[in-house]
Design a protein around this motif. Structure first.
Motif, PDB file in Angstrom:
ATOM      1  N   THR A 158       0.854  -1.186   0.000  1.00 23.88           N
ATOM      2  CA  THR A 158       0.000   0.000   0.000  1.00 23.88           C
ATOM      3  C   THR A 158       0.890   1.236   0.000  1.00 23.88           C
ATOM      4  O   THR A 158       2.073   1.152   0.327  1.00 23.88           O
ATOM      5  N   THR A 159       0.346   2.369  -0.378  1.00 27.56           N
ATOM      6  CA  THR A 159       1.117   3.609  -0.393  1.00 27.56           C
ATOM      7  C   THR A 159       1.564   3.996   1.014  1.00 27.56           C
ATOM      8  O   THR A 159       0.792   3.895   1.972  1.00 27.56           O
TER       9      THR A 159
ATOM     10  N   ARG B 253       2.381   7.111   3.099  1.00 21.96           N
ATOM     11  CA  ARG B 253       2.182   8.563   3.067  1.00 21.96           C
ATOM     12  C   ARG B 253       3.282   9.290   3.827  1.00 21.96           C
ATOM     13  O   ARG B 253       3.904   8.725   4.731  1.00 21.96           O
TER      14      ARG B 253
ATOM     15  N   PHE C 184       0.012   1.791  -5.937  1.00 21.59           N
ATOM     16  CA  PHE C 184       0.518   2.351  -4.680  1.00 21.59           C
ATOM     17  C   PHE C 184       1.980   2.729  -4.861  1.00 21.59           C
ATOM     18  O   PHE C 184       2.632   2.295  -5.818  1.00 21.59           O
ATOM     19  N   GLY C 185       2.486   3.562  -3.957  1.00 17.72           N
ATOM     20  CA  GLY C 185       3.852   4.025  -4.138  1.00 17.72           C
ATOM     21  C   GLY C 185       4.440   4.667  -2.900  1.00 17.72           C
ATOM     22  O   GLY C 185       3.907   4.556  -1.790  1.00 17.72           O
TER      23      GLY C 185
ATOM     24  N   ASP D 239       0.554   7.766  -4.770  1.00 20.43           N
ATOM     25  CA  ASP D 239       0.278   6.655  -5.683  1.00 20.43           C
ATOM     26  C   ASP D 239       1.076   6.734  -6.982  1.00 20.43           C
ATOM     27  O   ASP D 239       1.288   5.727  -7.654  1.00 20.43           O
TER      28      ASP D 239
ATOM     29  N   ASN E 237       5.860   5.225  -8.017  1.00 22.84           N
ATOM     30  CA  ASN E 237       6.025   3.782  -7.930  1.00 22.84           C
ATOM     31  C   ASN E 237       7.487   3.385  -7.969  1.00 22.84           C
ATOM     32  O   ASN E 237       8.332   4.118  -8.483  1.00 22.84           O
TER      33      ASN E 237
END
Length: 266
Positions: free
Chosen positions: A44-45, A47, A113-114, A118, A121
């Motif tokens: 998942t990303t 943040r 996700f990244g 997002d 990546n």
């Protein structure tokens, strides 16, 4: 004290064998998880701020991550709690970091996700790389670093790190290198080109045996739009012939003395 120009250099797009330094021993086995394959990559990303998480973090199903995630063998300077806290003051915001799998455009999760957002990546896998990479981004003064301690005898050493910038051309305060007590031997690189792997190489010389910190990371003073989003892989540690470093120190001392003399004559 920071040493950047005297004993740090960048080998861009060059094979290690092209270095003029004579490698006397490969000490990479002294590092834990130098290729980041010991970790399960995030899904998942991550943040850069806790309040940007879509939910309450790990306690709400594992979909929310922010800040610096745990990495086997490496110590984050500001480990994330992955929970939201109003008015947070623990220094874990303004950064995102963790282990990612390389991108695969045939995967169902490709581009979803990244790192920090997002759209940031991980890079695609290339020959000579492992299955995972460590991604790090800092914004608005964030200074994320991962490090581990290594016991080294007196001598000269070279750290080689593969670095890939997926986005952001801003100028950084580079924190990649060796830290020995109050002395830092850090990369002189202030930016990384977007979209290519760079071999960043840092050298240091120890006059006596010491426990040194091998460190990855950087600090950035602006926002995510210009912040480099860096991925690291294949960290290597070598012992090298110290004669050239000693000569470089002598030449640097001569230049400094000449500057002092010239200043005194002015």
């Amino acid at each position: 004290m920071k040493h950047r120009l005297l004993i740090s250099l960048l080998l861009s797009g060059m094979a290690l064998g092209a270095s003029a330094q004579k490698v006397t021993a490969d000490l990479t086995s002294k590092l834990t998880n130098a290729d980041f394959t010991a970790d399960t990559p995030v899904s998942t990303t991550i943040r850069t701020y806790d309040y940007d998480m879509p939910d309450d973090g790990l306690g709400a199903g594992g979909e929310g991550l922010y800040g610096m995630q745990p990495v086997t063998g490496w110590q984050a300077n500001t480990p994330s709690t992955n929970t939201k806290e109003e008015g947070r003051t623990d220094g874990t915001n303004a950064r995102a970091a963790g282990v990612f799998a390389y991108e695969d455009d045939s995967s169902e999760t490709y581009g979803t996700f990244g790192l920090g957002g997002d759209n940031y990546n991980a890079p695609f896998i290339e020959d000579g790389l492992t299955k995972n990479a460590l991604g790090i981004v800092g914004v608005w003064g964030g200074n994320p670093t991962y490090s581990q301690n290594v016991d080294l005898p007196a001598g000269a050493y070279m750290l080689v790190v593969k670095v890939y910038n997926v986005a952001g051309a801003g100028t950084i305060d580079n924190l990649i290198g060796f830290v020995d007590d109050d002395t830092e031997y850090l990369s002189a690189k202030e930016s990384y080109p977007v979209g290519q792997w760079i071999n960043d190489t840092i050298q240091c010389r120890l006059e006596e045996a010491a426990t040194v910190k091998v460190q990855l990371g950087f600090s950035f003073s602006s926002g995510s739009g210009s912040a480099p989003h860096l991925f690291f892989d294949n960290v290597k540690l070598f012992q090298i012939d110290e004669s050239e470093l000693i000569q470089a120190e002598i030449e640097a001392a001569k230049e400094e003395l000449a500057s002092v003399i010239e200043l005194g004559r002015a």
